[in-house]
Design a protein around this motif. Structure first.
Motif, PDB file in Angstrom:
ATOM      1  N   ASN A 219       0.661  -1.175   0.141  1.00 43.51           N
ATOM      2  CA  ASN A 219       0.143  -0.004   0.099  1.00 43.51           C
ATOM      3  C   ASN A 219       0.650   1.260   0.126  1.00 43.51           C
ATOM      4  O   ASN A 219       0.497   2.368  -0.590  1.00 43.51           O
ATOM      5  CB  ASN A 219      -0.903  -0.211   1.254  1.00 43.51           C
ATOM      6  CG  ASN A 219      -2.075  -0.931   0.952  1.00 43.51           C
ATOM      7  OD1 ASN A 219      -2.392  -1.426  -0.075  1.00 43.51           O
ATOM      8  ND2 ASN A 219      -2.762  -1.449   2.207  1.00 43.51           N
TER       9      ASN A 219
ATOM     10  N   GLY B 206       0.463   5.295  -1.987  1.00 41.51           N
ATOM     11  CA  GLY B 206      -0.054   6.348  -1.217  1.00 41.51           C
ATOM     12  C   GLY B 206      -1.409   6.162  -0.658  1.00 41.51           C
ATOM     13  O   GLY B 206      -1.764   5.026  -0.297  1.00 41.51           O
ATOM     14  N   ASP B 207      -2.497   7.149  -1.111  1.00 38.78           N
ATOM     15  CA  ASP B 207      -3.806   7.079  -0.581  1.00 38.78           C
ATOM     16  C   ASP B 207      -4.721   6.492  -1.596  1.00 38.78           C
ATOM     17  O   ASP B 207      -5.940   6.554  -1.542  1.00 38.78           O
ATOM     18  CB  ASP B 207      -4.294   8.405  -0.149  1.00 38.78           C
ATOM     19  CG  ASP B 207      -3.531   8.979   1.200  1.00 38.78           C
ATOM     20  OD1 ASP B 207      -3.003   7.947   1.841  1.00 38.78           O
ATOM     21  OD2 ASP B 207      -3.370  10.143   1.176  1.00 38.78           O
TER      22      ASP B 207
ATOM     23  N   THR C 103      -7.698  -2.332  -0.465  1.00 35.37           N
ATOM     24  CA  THR C 103      -8.208  -1.526   0.638  1.00 35.37           C
ATOM     25  C   THR C 103      -9.833  -1.848   0.504  1.00 35.37           C
ATOM     26  O   THR C 103     -10.521  -1.399   1.281  1.00 35.37           O
ATOM     27  CB  THR C 103      -8.311  -0.163   0.309  1.00 35.37           C
ATOM     28  OG1 THR C 103      -8.453   0.404  -1.013  1.00 35.37           O
ATOM     29  CG2 THR C 103      -6.670   0.390   0.260  1.00 35.37           C
TER      30      THR C 103
END
Length: 598
Positions: free
Chosen positions: A192, A196-197, A264
């Motif tokens: 991950n 990043g996000d 995610t």
């Protein structure tokens, strides 16, 4: 991170299955061994033939539980009683070569044999598969428009497809049984960090409710189509379907498995057969909170199954990418498959070419891909596949690197790009052509275009990393290679872990390089003398001379038995800068000098 060879669990599982199986037909197995040993297409040397005979005889005698690395090393390979199979990889290396030689045999002379003998990865216990071989007219398409070769007789493509599927499924299921657990949450966190996000999605196999084979095929097709669509969404990352395809909602916790893969979010669902059609229930789950954040139901008619399946995957992908993540840029193209049989042939053909060192692999792939073109002449896939496969044939010296050869490859790649400007394989093919002409920077440019067009393509990131490595920029190769592995964490057929280890070595990260190469070895990925040279050089750079000596001794033993490897030629195909390859050549020369003293 140190890993132990996870063979015992897989072996015990096989033994348990064998105890309940009917007695093996020993006479038929002996006849099969004789048939193989007499074939010119079975390239195993005397030592590997003895290896195969030993494990077959021990299994038939009921001694499969004795088939360990130590017993094979001492009984077959002539190692002394103090032999340590964990530090000396000779048994694993010989087993890998034998597996490849068996695969080659069954792609050629053995394509119509009544018995298939394989050695599943993670075990030395052979598997025996009896099959009914029926004679059917072989499909021999006209090749004059492609390469103008003659004299090669292609095996029946149906037999080839079934055999490849058999080997791939057997190897993957055994690998899955003991390797999925090794993908820890810590590893997922590391993956991950690469993105990043950005959301990372794993599309899980949809659960077919009922026992209908048609329902199962439809469920898999929808999941594959959704994965393909989402892979082209800018700003979204999608785990390759190859890493999720064998998971089942009834057998494992899909949310937990998704988290292990680094996702995610998990997209999961079920497909139910109704009186006049299907009902698909699908939902998106956050792997951290385990909460379902979006769900929808789709109904469609049986007669419209395939067309409606395409529209469902489009709607799900668009809804997912636009409504849930409105900041992302959705670019879903229309380069779709219209025939599932063509897609299966395409996938199998491009699996066959790895490892790209056997001409018969490319001949078989060429035949299958030509059939894909005939089945879908107005789609880009077959042309892109032909270009990609023939570029590799040339890259690895199995075809002449001439203007004529390159023009033919370029022609197929450009046809594919006219139909689909985002064709990753066509773009990567053009990058390989630049390498064939000694132009590393244009190759990188094509790799970057491929990543831009399909941000979730493990293939695109992997080849971009290899293009950087070829250009003498190993430090820039590391990130795309790691991203490639994070997008397809269960892949063992591709050389990305090895290439990552090579890049880390040339970037001066010797410890991480050794760990990565060992991880590839433990997973059963491609391995050979070239990677042993990197292991030796890495240990020498860390002044771990005892470990360097152990590797060189094993390499010397292989050389002494006549197993030479064109290391310089292989390195020159991977690395453009001759200064970078000298430490590896030095290690190989040390091993050759040791071999001369034996």
């Amino acid at each position: 991170m140190e890993r132990t060879q996870p063979t015992d669990t897989a072996m015990e599982s096989q033994l348990s299955e064998r105890k309940s199986a009917p007695p093996l037909e020993q006479a038929a197995i002996d006849e099969q061994l004789d048939r193989m040993f007499e074939s010119s297409q079975f390239g195993a040397n005397d030592r590997r033939r003895a290896f195969l005979k030993y494990i077959v005889d021990e299994t038939l005698a009921g001694h499969a539980d004795r088939l360990k690395g130590y017993s094979i090393g001492v009984s077959v390979l002539g190692r002394s009683e103090d032999f340590d199979a964990t530090s000396d990889p000779v048994v694993r290396l010989e087993a890998r070569r034998l597996r490849r030689e068996l695969e080659h045999y069954y792609l050629t002379d053995g394509s119509n044999d009544p018995l298939v003998i394989t050695i599943p990865k993670g075990s030395y216990v052979p598997s025996f598969e009896f099959r009914d071989v029926t004679s059917a007219p072989s499909d021999k398409p006209d090749r004059t428009g492609q390469r103008g070769r003659s004299g090669w007789r292609a095996p029946n493509w149906v037999v080839l497809l079934l055999l490849t599927l058999l080997m791939a499924v057997t190897a993957f299921m055994l690998f899955q049984s003991f390797e999925t657990e090794s993908l820890s949450t810590d590893q997922a966190t590391t993956d991950n960090d690469l993105w990043g996000d950005l959301p990372i999605v794993a599309v899980m196999p949809f659960n077919p409710l009922g026992n209908s084979a048609v329902t199962s095929v439809a469920a898999r097709g929808i999941a594959e189509d959704i994965t393909t669509d989402l892979a082209r969404v800018q700003g979204l990352r999608v785990i390759s379907y190859a890493s999720t395809a064998e998971l089942s909602d009834g057998a494992v916790d899909l949310i937990d498995e998704g988290r292990k893969l680094g996702a995610t979010h998990v997209l999961r669902g079920s497909l139910q057969t109704m009186a006049d059609g299907y009902r698909l229930n699908i939902g998106l789950v956050d792997t951290e909170s385990r909460g379902e954040i979006w769900a929808k139901r789709f109904d469609y008619k049986t007669k419209d199954r395939f067309d409606t399946q395409t529209e469902i995957s489009r709607e799900i992908s668009s809804t997912f990418s636009i409504e849930l993540f409105p900041e992302l840029t959705s670019r879903i193209e229309d380069a779709r498959w219209t025939r599932r049989d063509a897609r299966i042939l395409y996938q199998q053909a491009l699996d066959i070419i790895h490892p790209p060192s056997d001409p018969s692999r490319f001949d078989a792939a060429h035949t299958l891909l030509q059939r894909v073109v005939r089945l879908e002449p107005d789609a880009p896939h077959g042309y892109a596949g032909l270009a990609f496969a023939e570029a590799h044939r040339t890259w690895f010296g199995l075809a002449s690197n001439t203007d004529e050869t390159r023009d033919l490859i370029r022609q197929n790649a450009e046809i594919a790009l006219e139909m689909d400007t985002a064709s990753v394989r066509a773009l990567l093919t053009l990058g390989i052509l630049e390498i064939l002409m000694g132009n590393p920077q244009p190759a990188i440019n094509f790799g970057e275009r491929a990543v831009e067009q399909e941000p979730s393509s493990s293939l695109a990131h992997g080849y971009l990393g290899m293009f950087f490595l070829y250009a003498g920029k190993p430090d820039l190769a590391i990130t795309p290679l790691k991203r490639s592995l994070s997008l397809d964490p269960l892949s063992i057929r591709r050389p990305y872990r090895n290439m990552l280890g090579v890049s880390l070595f040339h970037a001066g990260n010797y410890r991480e390089s050794l760990d990565t190469i060992q991880e590839n070895l433990d997973l059963g990925g491609p391995f050979g003398p070239h990677m042993m040279a990197y292991q030796a050089a890495g240990n020498a750079a860390l002044e771990q001379f005892d470990q360097e000596s152990e590797i060189l001794e094993s390499l010397a033993a292989m050389i002494a038995e006549g197993e030479t490897f064109p290391l310089r030629r292989w390195l020159e195909k991977v690395i453009y800068d001759p200064k970078m390859i000298q430490p590896l050549l030095d290690e190989y020369e040390k091993a050759k000098a040791l071999a001369d003293t034996r």
